[in-house]
Design a protein around this motif. Structure first.
Motif, PDB file in Angstrom:
ATOM      1  N   ALA A  36       0.774  -1.429   0.348  1.00  0.00           N
ATOM      2  CA  ALA A  36       0.061  -0.071  -0.570  1.00  0.00           C
ATOM      3  C   ALA A  36       1.091   1.233   0.043  1.00  0.00           C
ATOM      4  O   ALA A  36       1.075   1.997   0.822  1.00  0.00           O
ATOM      5  CB  ALA A  36      -0.495   0.099   1.000  1.00  0.00           C
ATOM      6  N   ALA A  37       1.255   1.773  -1.376  1.00  0.00           N
ATOM      7  CA  ALA A  37       1.737   3.255  -1.405  1.00  0.00           C
ATOM      8  C   ALA A  37       1.116   4.195  -0.289  1.00  0.00           C
ATOM      9  O   ALA A  37       1.741   5.161  -0.181  1.00  0.00           O
ATOM     10  CB  ALA A  37       2.491   3.103  -3.180  1.00  0.00           C
ATOM     11  N   PHE A  38      -0.185   4.590   0.078  1.00  0.00           N
ATOM     12  CA  PHE A  38      -0.266   5.398   0.024  1.00  0.00           C
ATOM     13  C   PHE A  38      -0.627   5.617   1.266  1.00  0.00           C
ATOM     14  O   PHE A  38      -0.617   7.090   2.428  1.00  0.00           O
ATOM     15  CB  PHE A  38      -2.080   5.277  -0.322  1.00  0.00           C
ATOM     16  CG  PHE A  38      -3.091   4.327   1.157  1.00  0.00           C
ATOM     17  CD1 PHE A  38      -3.502   5.151   1.419  1.00  0.00           C
ATOM     18  CD2 PHE A  38      -3.232   3.407  -0.049  1.00  0.00           C
ATOM     19  CE1 PHE A  38      -4.271   4.194   2.562  1.00  0.00           C
ATOM     20  CE2 PHE A  38      -3.888   2.654   1.545  1.00  0.00           C
ATOM     21  CZ  PHE A  38      -4.185   2.919   2.855  1.00  0.00           C
ATOM     22  N   ASP A  39       0.123   4.414   2.196  1.00  0.00           N
ATOM     23  CA  ASP A  39       0.220   4.375   3.576  1.00  0.00           C
ATOM     24  C   ASP A  39       1.708   5.762   3.719  1.00  0.00           C
ATOM     25  O   ASP A  39       1.543   6.163   4.791  1.00  0.00           O
ATOM     26  CB  ASP A  39       0.558   3.629   4.138  1.00  0.00           C
ATOM     27  CG  ASP A  39       0.350   3.089   5.471  1.00  0.00           C
ATOM     28  OD1 ASP A  39      -0.234   3.403   6.019  1.00  0.00           O
ATOM     29  OD2 ASP A  39       1.656   2.628   5.645  1.00  0.00           O
ATOM     30  N   ARG A  76      -4.349   0.858  -2.760  1.00  0.00           N
ATOM     31  CA  ARG A  76      -5.141   0.292  -2.425  1.00  0.00           C
ATOM     32  C   ARG A  76      -5.826   0.654  -1.345  1.00  0.00           C
ATOM     33  O   ARG A  76      -6.126   0.150  -0.416  1.00  0.00           O
ATOM     34  CB  ARG A  76      -3.717  -0.806  -1.458  1.00  0.00           C
ATOM     35  CG  ARG A  76      -2.664  -2.030  -2.042  1.00  0.00           C
ATOM     36  CD  ARG A  76      -3.708  -3.347  -2.235  1.00  0.00           C
ATOM     37  NE  ARG A  76      -3.166  -4.300  -2.057  1.00  0.00           N
ATOM     38  CZ  ARG A  76      -3.120  -5.301  -2.781  1.00  0.00           C
ATOM     39  NH1 ARG A  76      -4.590  -5.598  -3.000  1.00  0.00           N
ATOM     40  NH2 ARG A  76      -2.488  -6.901  -2.607  1.00  0.00           N
ATOM     41  N   ALA A  77      -6.185   1.849  -1.343  1.00  0.00           N
ATOM     42  CA  ALA A  77      -7.132   2.575  -0.366  1.00  0.00           C
ATOM     43  C   ALA A  77      -8.080   2.359  -1.097  1.00  0.00           C
ATOM     44  O   ALA A  77      -9.562   3.426  -1.151  1.00  0.00           O
ATOM     45  CB  ALA A  77      -6.410   4.050  -0.614  1.00  0.00           C
ATOM     46  N   ASN A  78      -8.982   1.313  -0.652  1.00  0.00           N
ATOM     47  CA  ASN A  78     -10.004   0.919  -0.651  1.00  0.00           C
ATOM     48  C   ASN A  78     -10.947   0.589   0.982  1.00  0.00           C
ATOM     49  O   ASN A  78      -9.741   0.161   1.685  1.00  0.00           O
ATOM     50  CB  ASN A  78     -10.801   0.567  -1.488  1.00  0.00           C
ATOM     51  CG  ASN A  78      -9.571  -1.112  -1.611  1.00  0.00           C
ATOM     52  OD1 ASN A  78      -9.703  -1.751  -0.544  1.00  0.00           O
ATOM     53  ND2 ASN A  78      -9.059  -1.656  -2.938  1.00  0.00           N
ATOM     54  N   LEU A  85      -4.883  -1.678   7.371  1.00  0.00           N
ATOM     55  CA  LEU A  85      -3.241  -1.293   7.566  1.00  0.00           C
ATOM     56  C   LEU A  85      -4.196   0.033   8.959  1.00  0.00           C
ATOM     57  O   LEU A  85      -2.779   0.791   8.686  1.00  0.00           O
ATOM     58  CB  LEU A  85      -3.343  -0.095   6.603  1.00  0.00           C
ATOM     59  CG  LEU A  85      -3.413  -1.091   5.431  1.00  0.00           C
ATOM     60  CD1 LEU A  85      -2.773  -0.730   4.295  1.00  0.00           C
ATOM     61  CD2 LEU A  85      -1.708  -1.855   5.571  1.00  0.00           C
ATOM     62  N   GLY A  86      -4.924   0.028   9.793  1.00  0.00           N
ATOM     63  CA  GLY A  86      -5.370   0.648  10.403  1.00  0.00           C
ATOM     64  C   GLY A  86      -6.268   2.138  10.657  1.00  0.00           C
ATOM     65  O   GLY A  86      -5.907   3.275  11.122  1.00  0.00           O
ATOM     66  N   TYR A  87      -6.659   1.668   9.013  1.00  0.00           N
ATOM     67  CA  TYR A  87      -6.976   3.008   8.753  1.00  0.00           C
ATOM     68  C   TYR A  87      -9.032   3.089   8.852  1.00  0.00           C
ATOM     69  O   TYR A  87      -9.972   2.683   8.336  1.00  0.00           O
ATOM     70  CB  TYR A  87      -7.302   3.763   7.529  1.00  0.00           C
ATOM     71  CG  TYR A  87      -6.239   3.865   6.961  1.00  0.00           C
ATOM     72  CD1 TYR A  87      -5.593   5.922   6.246  1.00  0.00           C
ATOM     73  CD2 TYR A  87      -4.436   3.263   6.687  1.00  0.00           C
ATOM     74  CE1 TYR A  87      -4.071   6.227   5.725  1.00  0.00           C
ATOM     75  CE2 TYR A  87      -3.672   3.972   6.539  1.00  0.00           C
ATOM     76  CZ  TYR A  87      -3.406   5.315   6.197  1.00  0.00           C
ATOM     77  OH  TYR A  87      -1.804   5.351   5.521  1.00  0.00           O
ATOM     78  N   SER A  88      -9.678   4.262   9.917  1.00  0.00           N
ATOM     79  CA  SER A  88     -10.753   4.554   9.977  1.00  0.00           C
ATOM     80  C   SER A  88     -11.290   4.864   7.769  1.00  0.00           C
ATOM     81  O   SER A  88      -9.967   5.182   7.663  1.00  0.00           O
ATOM     82  CB  SER A  88     -11.637   5.608  10.783  1.00  0.00           C
ATOM     83  OG  SER A  88     -10.597   6.817   9.948  1.00  0.00           O
ATOM     84  N   SER A  89     -12.345   5.089   8.564  1.00  0.00           N
ATOM     85  CA  SER A  89     -13.201   5.341   6.822  1.00  0.00           C
ATOM     86  C   SER A  89     -12.815   6.894   6.660  1.00  0.00           C
ATOM     87  O   SER A  89     -12.634   7.060   5.682  1.00  0.00           O
ATOM     88  CB  SER A  89     -14.673   5.279   6.826  1.00  0.00           C
ATOM     89  OG  SER A  89     -15.729   5.994   5.384  1.00  0.00           O
ATOM     90  N   GLU A  90     -12.834   7.754   7.271  1.00  0.00           N
ATOM     91  CA  GLU A  90     -12.174   8.685   7.446  1.00  0.00           C
ATOM     92  C   GLU A  90     -11.153   9.565   6.879  1.00  0.00           C
ATOM     93  O   GLU A  90     -10.133  10.203   6.422  1.00  0.00           O
ATOM     94  CB  GLU A  90     -12.899  10.282   8.727  1.00  0.00           C
ATOM     95  CG  GLU A  90     -14.432  10.118   9.090  1.00  0.00           C
ATOM     96  CD  GLU A  90     -14.647   8.718   9.772  1.00  0.00           C
ATOM     97  OE1 GLU A  90     -14.406   7.980  10.258  1.00  0.00           O
ATOM     98  OE2 GLU A  90     -15.938   8.641   9.476  1.00  0.00           O
TER      99      GLU A  90
END
Length: 334
Positions: A36-39, A76-78, A85-90
């Motif tokens: 996930a490069a967006f991380d 991968r940012a879906n 990866l520990g991301y909330s929807s926001e």
């Protein structure tokens, strides 16, 4: 915000980048959980790493005298991978928006440079990159077109409202997911590109021939996709299929191949990067060009870097420019 026109549909050649994730992991030693490069956008100096990466490719486009398609680092940012990866929807929405904003800043910078050099504005499109819900090499056999439309509509909506010129779905391995993506993009009124991956036999991981996959997606969406691409496969894996001919080949406008001739299973098991031979890869691109009458977008995928795309540009762009209608306004200084 007005979207940039897709001049590649008129045959105008555009470059794209190489394998972002493999470059970061194997050449720069950066850990990317889930690929996930967006991380990187939430890490110290992460945005700068992405900026430096894209600047090098924009310079290549400038040198080659052609435009560029910049893909956001959001494969991968879906909603399936974000929570892993520990991301909330926001937080996930913010990451998608930040990725688009980063590339917009780079485009503005490149346009300012062109004006200061008294050159025409370069054609730079920003594509919202999305990936499959699951593993790109393993078809999600249980995912229906309806489920795919619901799943992907969230990210496509965020990217569309952030101002991308188009959305490109990479490394798709089955038709139903592709159909759902096209329908979701149509609902958002954003141009969409479907990029399938194939195994060494030229078939999708689902087992379906590439020709049938393209024809079926078009049939089930009334041809709503702007065009198709092939990515994450070596040119030798698709050559025999293209040689069989058929009007479906006219729908393929982009090619982003792997550097390696290995199968997906072999690449998954490999502990080191197979960079292949940039000049050999470029030669194969050139040889495939006559089999793809509408080929216009050139880039790379796993294992490729600036060297590979530079070689591809040198070998293939002259053929594409040669076949271009000279009356078209390309807005590109050649």
């Amino acid at each position: 915000m007005e979207r940039r026109s897709l001049i590649q549909l008129n045959g105008v050649p555009l470059l794209s980048d190489g394998g972002l994730e493999t470059t970061l992991v194997f050449h720069q030693g950066i850990e990317l959980p889930g690929f996930a490069a967006f991380d990187l956008l939430r890490r110290e100096r992460g945005a700068q790493l992405l900026t430096d990466y894209f600047r090098s490719y924009l310079a290549l486009g400038r040198e080659a005298g052609t435009g560029f398609v910049m893909e956001t680092p959001t494969w991968r940012a879906n909603p399936a991978w974000g929570p892993e990866l520990g991301y909330s929807s926001e937080e996930l929405e913010a990451a998608n928006r930040q990725a688009v904003a980063l590339l917009m800043e780079l485009r503005e910078e490149e346009e300012r440079t062109a004006r200061s050099d008294d050159r025409p504005d370069p054609v730079i499109q920003i594509s919202g990159c999305i990936g499959p819900r699951g593993d790109g090499y393993v078809p999600d056999q249980k995912l229906s077109a309806e489920e795919a439309e619901v799943f992907h509509s969230w990210q496509i909506g965020v990217l569309s409202r952030s101002g991308v010129d188009l959305v490109t779905a990479f490394t798709l391995s089955a038709v139903p997911e592709a159909v759902g993506i096209v329908r979701a993009a149509r609902a958002e009124a954003v141009p969409v590109v479907i990029s399938f991956t194939v195994e060494t036999d030229g078939r999708l991981p689902s087992g379906q021939p590439l020709s049938e996959a393209i024809e079926r997606v078009d049939a089930e969406t009334d041809g709503a996709a702007a065009y198709f691409m092939v990515n994450c496969a070596h040119p030798s894996h698709v050559a025999a299929v293209l040689e069989q001919g058929g009007p479906w080949r006219e729908r393929i406008v982009g090619l982003r191949a792997n550097a390696s001739r290995r199968s997906h299973a072999e690449l998954d098991a490999a502990e080191s990067l197979d960079e292949g031979d940039p000049d050999d890869l470029a030669r194969l691109y050139r040889e495939l060009s006559p089999l793809l009458p509408n080929l216009a977008v050139l880039g790379g995928c796993c294992g490729t870097d600036l060297r590979h795309v530079q070689a591809i540009a040198r070998a293939t762009l002259p053929l594409l420019w040669e076949g271009l209608n000279p009356s078209l306004d390309t807005r590109i200084s050649r």
